[in-house]
Design a protein around this motif. Sequence first.
Motif, short mmCIF file in Angstrom:
data_model
loop_
_atom_site.label_atom_id
_atom_site.label_comp_id
_atom_site.label_asym_id
_atom_site.label_seq_id
_atom_site.Cartn_x
_atom_site.Cartn_y
_atom_site.Cartn_z
N ASP A 1 11.69 12.16 -65.36
CA ASP A 1 10.43 11.35 -66.02
C ASP A 1 9.78 12.26 -67.00
O ASP A 1 8.80 11.91 -67.85
CB ASP A 1 9.53 10.82 -65.14
CG ASP A 1 8.94 12.00 -63.88
OD1 ASP A 1 9.83 12.90 -63.62
OD2 ASP A 1 7.94 11.86 -63.33
N LYS A 2 9.90 13.63 -66.94
CA LYS A 2 9.34 14.52 -67.99
C LYS A 2 10.09 14.63 -69.32
O LYS A 2 9.11 14.84 -70.05
CB LYS A 2 9.09 15.98 -67.33
CG LYS A 2 8.71 16.14 -66.06
CD LYS A 2 7.23 16.72 -66.21
CE LYS A 2 6.40 16.47 -64.85
NZ LYS A 2 6.73 17.22 -64.22
N THR B 1 5.89 9.85 -63.03
CA THR B 1 4.69 9.93 -64.05
C THR B 1 4.91 9.12 -65.01
O THR B 1 3.95 8.48 -65.95
CB THR B 1 4.52 11.28 -64.49
OG1 THR B 1 5.60 11.40 -65.26
CG2 THR B 1 4.26 12.21 -63.54
N ARG B 2 6.07 8.25 -65.18
CA ARG B 2 6.20 7.32 -66.28
C ARG B 2 7.38 6.39 -66.01
O ARG B 2 8.23 6.79 -65.07
CB ARG B 2 6.44 7.80 -67.72
CG ARG B 2 7.71 7.99 -68.12
CD ARG B 2 7.84 8.55 -69.45
NE ARG B 2 9.22 9.34 -69.57
CZ ARG B 2 10.18 8.88 -69.81
NH1 ARG B 2 10.44 7.75 -69.94
NH2 ARG B 2 11.57 9.73 -69.87
N GLU B 3 7.10 5.22 -66.56
CA GLU B 3 8.43 4.25 -66.03
C GLU B 3 9.60 4.56 -66.75
O GLU B 3 9.54 4.70 -67.97
CB GLU B 3 7.82 2.84 -66.46
CG GLU B 3 8.28 1.65 -65.76
CD GLU B 3 8.35 1.78 -64.22
OE1 GLU B 3 8.98 1.74 -63.49
OE2 GLU B 3 7.17 1.92 -63.67
#
Lengths: 261, 458
Positions: free
Chosen positions: A110-111, A152-154
């Motif tokens: 997700d990074k 942390t994000r979709e």
Amino acid sequence: MTAYLTGALEKPLLVEGPAGVGKTELAKAVSRATGADLVRLQCYEGLDEARALYEWNYKKQLLRIQAESAGSSWQETHDEIFTEEFLLTRPLLTAIRRDEATVLLVDEVDKTDVEVEGLLLEVLSDFQVTIPELGTVEAVRRPFVVLTSNATRELSEALKRRCLYLHLDYPSAEREREIVTRQVPDLDERIAEQLVATIGRLRDLDLKKSPSIAESVDWARTLLALEIKDLDTTAIDETLGVVLKHSSDQAKAVRELRLRA
Amino acid sequence: MSSSGLADRHVDFLVALRAAGVPVSLAEDVDAFAALSVLRWDDREVVRTAYAATVLKRQVHRPTFDALFDLYFPRLVGGGAMDAERSDRQDGPEAVAELRSRLLAALGAGDVDEQQRLAVEALGRLGAMPGRGTGLASWSAYTALRRLSPDDLIARIIAALLDDGRVEEEAARVAARRVGSFTAMVEAEARRRIAEEKGVDHVAEVTVRPSIDRLDFTAAKRADLEEMRREIYPLARRLASRLAREQHARRRGALDFRRTVRASLSSGGVPLVTHHRPRRPHRTELVVLCDVSGSVASFARFTLMLVFALREQFQAVRAFTFVDQVHEVTQLFAPRSMTGADPGDVLAELAASTEHAARWGRTNYGRAFTDFASSFPTAIGPKTSLLVLGDARSNYSDLALPVLGDLADRARHAHWLNPEHRRHWDTGDSAASAYSAVVPMTECRNLTQLGQFVHDLV
């Protein structure tokens, strides 16, 4: 169980969950259990194709061109500098080209930027990489792929569709005690019991960041190092910094668990 | 496989999931079936895990998934084996007393398996609603729970937990949670029994609730609000990282000649990679005016929490609350209290400060805007974005449209967030369209819409 499915269906496994519940450890455990080698791609913001997949060794190519005498034709030079010798394989390509059993760990996916996800799609669904100058490289042997994410994000639907999904959460008290005693074998059985019970009570509180398994293990090591024989309220209070890392969380724990009289 | 009916059940289950808002693609459908064919089906949890791994891709959908799974792949049929062996002991005061004492033991010890058995038994023995004919009989979790009244047991569970060496508040919390989960078990059990009588699809349509990020603020129950509050910080983190990434992508400014040349030295003077100067991010000041009267209070609080969690994205944030009088609450979110204080405490303080915002106790937008314009004339400037939160229900009082229009003109941007569904606008005392003529109004009913709006705002 989901890990077994990953092997059986030859699909990548996407593991999500809070920090420190052993997402990365799962991949390592699989590689230990199956005797496969672990290839790791640590994702970060700004990761690009050149660092995830492959890169041409420009400097070496440049040297090659400069070392070339004026006699040889352009065509020869061109064919020569785009060969395996000048190819730097990065984790994704390495994992695909290996003959031995491999576990590919794509950590904290997700990074990355959204573009890298697109790059992963080809690798994850067909296990192949297309290099314009060399053609398509197909997997010799399909690696066992584990992707981890802290959500942390979709992630994109296209990526999720190709993966099996596993949400790891905090384990039951019993399971956690097994983990702690396995990781810190010298710890007294009774202290381990107290420690896991306290961690459970801390997780019951509404904290900003609940203590993770990694932190329980750290705590066990701390208690061992300090030679604390009994985890009473004073001992908890003194070592609370190992498990709780927000001052408001510590204050709340002290208040709710009545650590200070 | 088709003769066993498994394929039909599988398809029905996926259709119900889609209807409940869980996106299941055809590829995932095929994966799930492939997974089922490499596994054994004799363990229900194995089947559940297989479905969860292949079909479920977001943890927020897990409750919906579990509820539907329990309906389509029930634990047992009818009353299970217990029915036959306990048919002699039916309803009656002794039955209630006996069940209660066993429930107390199970809750006190936290024995989940025993609680599950008790939930089945309690519903079977106490929750039956006999009908006149076959197919008319039904089951009521409400009746069973009222007669068993597990809430009365809380005090005794607390006592049991205190003996275990726990402190009071903690014991109370644990006891309440265990009783809550038992209640949920009985409700799930009732759904299962009703589904047997009336067909699964009927129940699936009626009883399954939307996932927490799609749940309306105004329809949320107490427990849902708790859960939403816990969602706020993860949501803020997700938004912040997404914003940082997007700004990063846009940050490529003019060519940085010096760095490009320096980098080219390592490749023999050929500039292979260009370097760019970062572009300065543009930040706005934000003024939030929120209606905190009873009907929309929770919505206003969530929005404030989210906005302040993202404060570093703005130059400055000021917050005002009103019912009929304006009161500034910015100091509650001061950086010190934001890093130090517990979000729960901040919310409680915010609720306590509501009384400053009400003099007459009836929502009056007109008076609030006039009051704001006269008390804080400098709050709004050319760099400010004005954000109004509220349902625009002003109890038929003067709307003070020119005042709001003036405020909106002075501000750089103005937005209005309305937590009501668009079809309720302009019903009753709502002045939604009158206000939306002055300030663009957006519908914002759930966390997803809220997140989307805040993202676009920054």
